[in-house]
Design an enzyme around this catalytic site. Structure first.
Site, short mmCIF file in Angstrom:
data_model
loop_
_atom_site.label_atom_id
_atom_site.label_comp_id
_atom_site.label_asym_id
_atom_site.label_seq_id
_atom_site.Cartn_x
_atom_site.Cartn_y
_atom_site.Cartn_z
CG HIS A 37 20.57 -0.01 10.04
ND1 HIS A 37 21.28 0.73 10.94
CD2 HIS A 37 21.21 0.11 8.86
CE1 HIS A 37 22.31 1.29 10.34
NE2 HIS A 37 22.30 0.95 9.08
N GLY A 149 17.49 2.71 2.44
CA GLY A 149 16.80 3.85 3.04
C GLY A 149 16.83 5.06 2.11
CE LYS A 151 21.10 10.08 7.23
NZ LYS A 151 22.32 9.71 6.54
#
Ligand code: PAF
Length: 284
Positions: A37, A149, A151
């Protein structure tokens, strides 16, 4: 650093910045902040004058009540981390303000097909919850940029689709996955892993790396590679949901000559679901 729970006060604050000609980067989160983050926030700081971080554990995107209940809520720690890196403002809305009517009756935003495969297939309704809350947050914050992100690769793609198709005036910024030294992708869920689960968890990264390496060496038997990877994860102690080699363009099955691929995986350790992915470019 200002902290707002109230939508109108946040809007007024942001309007003041905009009237001074300042640009806004927005980082939506569900809290329990980690280095991943913080990288999104650092990116926001580079591209804009002000950074707004939201913290809201969004009930609409949880398809299991227990997962929502167990999601780590660490507001005081999060606030300290954000203060330390001089974030301009936190928006921590109350559930009753974001969902004033019954959640079931709320107007929803969903992205068909892309939102129904992979994570969407295993977690029905999850992505509708994500795109709905992100749309609401964009309408409240009205940022110039929003940082996500890689991810959550499928989530990032869905948000890009939503923004393009609903003509939202915000630029989506993708930030590379942040990993632990052993390759495990950073995630708030990692905090829930016990010691032995934590030792196994990086196997997802190993499996993704190994598939990418084999494809680069010329192996084009994608379905065999996927099956082997699922078996490897299961043998290590995971319950694998999927390992999928897909086209970056639409997350569909890639054509034989596709050069922009992404390998995605989801697997559970106990009741903790981990996801990860690895983009792979075969462009000469
Ligand atoms: O990625 C997340 O943390 C969440 O899905 C998001 C984008 C903050 C929406 O609740």
């Amino acid at each position: 650093m200002n902290i707002f729970t109230d939508i109108q006060s946040l809007r007024q604050h942001i309007l003041n910045w905009k009237q001074q000609g300042e640009s806004i980067a927005f980082v939506p989160t569900m809290g329990n902040l980690h280095a991943g983050h913080l990288q999104l926030i650092e990116h926001g700081k580079h591209i804009a004058d002000r950074v707004v971080v939201s913290i809201f554990v969004n009930p609409m995107q949880f398809n299991e009540a227990n997962d929502f209940k167990n999601y780590p809520r660490t507001f005081d720690d999060d606030r300290a981390k954000l203060e330390a890196i001089a974030v301009d403002c936190i928006f921590a809305p109350l559930e009753k303000d974001l969902y004033p009517v019954n959640q079931q009756l709320t107007t929803k935003v969903s992205v068909p097909v892309l939102g129904e495969i992979l994570e969407g297939e295993s977690r029905p309704g999850h992505f509708t919850g994500v795109t709905t809350v992100v749309c609401k947050l964009f309408n409240i914050v009205q940022p110039d940029y929003a940082c996500f992100g890689e991810k959550d690769f499928q989530q990032l793609m869905l948000i890009r689709h939503m923004v393009a198709e609903l003509n939202m005036p915000v630029q989506i910024e993708a930030v590379a996955t942040c990993r632990e030294a052993d390759g495990l992708a950073m995630s708030s869920r990692n905090n829930r892993l016990n010691q032995s689960q934590r030792a196994i968890a990086p196997e997802i990264y190993q499996v993704l790396s190994s598939i990418c390496e084999q494809i680069k060496q010329g192996n084009k038997d994608f379905s065999q590679l996927e099956h082997e990877a699922v078996a490897t994860l299961n043998n290590s102690g995971f319950v694998a949901d999927y390992v999928a080699i897909r086209s970056v363009a639409d997350l569909g099955n890639p054509a034989a000559d596709e050069v922009e691929l992404v390998v995605l995986a989801a697997a559970c350790l106990g009741d903790i679901r981990l996801i990860d992915n690895m983009p792979l470019s075969l462009k000469a």
